[in-house]
Motif scaffolding. Structure first.
Motif, PDB file in Angstrom:
ATOM      1  N   UNK A 195       0.803  -1.224   0.000  1.00  0.00           N
ATOM      2  CA  UNK A 195       0.000   0.000   0.000  1.00  0.00           C
ATOM      3  C   UNK A 195       0.838   1.278   0.000  1.00  0.00           C
ATOM      4  N   UNK A 196       2.153   1.152   0.102  1.00  0.00           N
ATOM      5  CA  UNK A 196       3.027   2.321   0.142  1.00  0.00           C
ATOM      6  C   UNK A 196       4.211   2.118  -0.806  1.00  0.00           C
ATOM      7  N   UNK A 197       4.838   3.220  -1.173  1.00  0.00           N
ATOM      8  CA  UNK A 197       6.125   3.146  -1.851  1.00  0.00           C
ATOM      9  C   UNK A 197       7.179   2.993  -0.765  1.00  0.00           C
ATOM     10  N   UNK A 198       7.881   1.875  -0.777  1.00  0.00           N
ATOM     11  CA  UNK A 198       8.885   1.617   0.256  1.00  0.00           C
ATOM     12  C   UNK A 198      10.280   1.697  -0.357  1.00  0.00           C
ATOM     13  N   UNK A 199      11.143   2.474   0.292  1.00  0.00           N
ATOM     14  CA  UNK A 199      12.515   2.649  -0.184  1.00  0.00           C
ATOM     15  C   UNK A 199      13.476   2.283   0.937  1.00  0.00           C
ATOM     16  N   UNK A 200      14.383   1.368   0.664  1.00  0.00           N
ATOM     17  CA  UNK A 200      15.449   1.023   1.609  1.00  0.00           C
ATOM     18  C   UNK A 200      16.778   1.339   0.937  1.00  0.00           C
ATOM     19  N   UNK A 201      17.786   1.632   1.732  1.00  0.00           N
ATOM     20  CA  UNK A 201      19.080   1.995   1.155  1.00  0.00           C
ATOM     21  C   UNK A 201      20.199   1.640   2.117  1.00  0.00           C
ATOM     22  N   UNK A 202      21.406   1.576   1.592  1.00  0.00           N
ATOM     23  CA  UNK A 202      22.596   1.356   2.399  1.00  0.00           C
ATOM     24  C   UNK A 202      23.279   2.692   2.649  1.00  0.00           C
ATOM     25  N   UNK A 203      23.367   3.081   3.917  1.00  0.00           N
ATOM     26  CA  UNK A 203      24.068   4.308   4.283  1.00  0.00           C
ATOM     27  C   UNK A 203      25.533   4.197   3.854  1.00  0.00           C
ATOM     28  N   UNK A 204      26.137   5.294   3.476  1.00  0.00           N
ATOM     29  CA  UNK A 204      27.539   5.267   3.028  1.00  0.00           C
ATOM     30  C   UNK A 204      28.422   4.495   4.010  1.00  0.00           C
ATOM     31  N   UNK A 205      29.275   3.633   3.447  1.00  0.00           N
ATOM     32  CA  UNK A 205      30.146   2.801   4.271  1.00  0.00           C
ATOM     33  C   UNK A 205      29.521   1.492   4.706  1.00  0.00           C
ATOM     34  N   UNK A 206      28.270   1.255   4.362  1.00  0.00           N
ATOM     35  CA  UNK A 206      27.556   0.034   4.742  1.00  0.00           C
ATOM     36  C   UNK A 206      27.104  -0.728   3.499  1.00  0.00           C
ATOM     37  N   UNK A 207      26.916  -2.023   3.674  1.00  0.00           N
ATOM     38  CA  UNK A 207      26.344  -2.838   2.610  1.00  0.00           C
ATOM     39  C   UNK A 207      27.040  -2.657   1.282  1.00  0.00           C
ATOM     40  N   UNK A 208      26.255  -2.261   0.271  1.00  0.00           N
ATOM     41  CA  UNK A 208      26.780  -2.106  -1.084  1.00  0.00           C
ATOM     42  C   UNK A 208      27.044  -0.646  -1.451  1.00  0.00           C
ATOM     43  N   UNK A 209      26.989   0.246  -0.474  1.00  0.00           N
ATOM     44  CA  UNK A 209      27.317   1.653  -0.720  1.00  0.00           C
ATOM     45  C   UNK A 209      28.791   1.899  -0.446  1.00  0.00           C
ATOM     46  N   UNK A 210      29.360   2.862  -1.144  1.00  0.00           N
ATOM     47  CA  UNK A 210      30.785   3.137  -1.010  1.00  0.00           C
ATOM     48  C   UNK A 210      31.045   4.133   0.117  1.00  0.00           C
ATOM     49  N   UNK A 211      32.319   4.404   0.363  1.00  0.00           N
ATOM     50  CA  UNK A 211      32.721   5.388   1.359  1.00  0.00           C
ATOM     51  C   UNK A 211      33.971   6.099   0.853  1.00  0.00           C
ATOM     52  N   UNK A 212      33.906   7.414   0.663  1.00  0.00           N
ATOM     53  CA  UNK A 212      35.090   8.158   0.205  1.00  0.00           C
ATOM     54  C   UNK A 212      36.210   8.092   1.240  1.00  0.00           C
ATOM     55  N   UNK A 213      37.420   8.340   0.798  1.00  0.00           N
ATOM     56  CA  UNK A 213      38.558   8.351   1.716  1.00  0.00           C
ATOM     57  C   UNK A 213      38.468   9.570   2.624  1.00  0.00           C
TER      58      UNK A 213
END
Length: 256
Positions: free
Chosen positions: A45-63
């Motif tokens: 019934x809703x638009x659901x969005x999940x994400x990986x915060x930077x540095x977690x999961x499949x998200x990157x992290x700049x130096x």
């Protein structure tokens, strides 16, 4: 693999369902998979969005040093990418604090807040003022696998299935990345800004989650349109320990 690249970082996300948008933000050392029980329930019934915060999961992290201000900026970037003008933000622990700071810094983009086991400061009392710096230092010394195992054992007492997920999520993060992220997370502060939150706010707390109990009561007093609900048979991994009750209480809040 759905990703966006902005502000020198690549963020992974998943988008399901149609309707009013709910953005789910996970806790520190975890990832978007934390919200599987909620996505399964609410995406009908809703638009659901999940994400990986930077540095977690499949998200990157700049130096370099991690700036916690980038967490909420990343969330707004995600909303812009998905053409979402205003959303309901739901987060647990770190994810709750990111959602809270987004509502403080970008109030026009947040329709409502759902904060589960969420801290608003890392220096609430003498215990935190003493423990957090020690924890920040010891975090550099403990091997990732050991740290993940300790956390998994502690947070899988009500739902044994939490154990594998927590260890798996923790071990996806490189040691150097985790050290930098945790340093930023444990310096996030919003105490003086709670009065700026004007949107309806639901505070959820597991009945066995002693980590943030006093902070929840303080937020209830300082956030004008807030309510506090206690989730039975749940620790800090509240939405995984008792997903049925969490879903029911959130649905009740949204229906209001």
């Amino acid at each position: 693999m759905p990703t966006i690249t902005s502000n020198n970082v690549t963020l992974y996300y998943e988008n399901q369902g149609e309707g009013k948008p709910i953005i789910f933000t996970h806790g520190a050392s975890w990832n978007h998979k934390q919200w599987h029980p909620q996505v399964k329930f609410f995406s009908n019934h809703y638009q659901t969005v999940v994400w990986d915060v930077r540095g977690h999961g499949q998200s990157s992290l700049p130096v370099g040093k991690v700036d916690s201000e980038d967490f909420s900026k990343d969330l707004i970037t995600l909303l812009d990418h998905l053409n979402i003008e205003k959303a309901i933000l739901c987060g647990l622990s770190m994810g709750g604090h990111i959602s809270l700071q987004t509502a403080i810094r970008y109030p026009e983009r947040v329709e409502a807040l759902i904060l589960i086991g969420t801290p608003f400061t890392n220096s609430f009392n003498w215990y935190e003022k003493l423990l957090v710096p020690i924890n920040r230092f010891s975090n550099r010394l403990i091997p990732m696998k050991m740290a993940g195992r300790i956390q998994a054992n502690m947070l899988s007492k009500f739902n044994p299935h939490n154990k594998n997920y927590i260890e798996e999520a923790f071990n996806m993060i490189k040691k150097n990345n985790w050290t930098r992220v945790w340093d930023a997370v444990t310096r996030m502060e919003s105490g003086t800004d709670l009065v700026k939150v004007k949107c309806p706010t639901l505070l959820l707390q597991g009945d066995h989650d002693t980590m943030i109990m006093r902070q929840q009561k303080a937020m209830l007093e300082k956030i004008t349109h807030s309510q506090l609900k206690i989730i039975k048979d749940a620790h800090h991994a509240t939405n995984l320990d008792n997903p049925e009750e969490v879903n029911r209480v959130i649905q009740e809040f949204l229906s209001q």
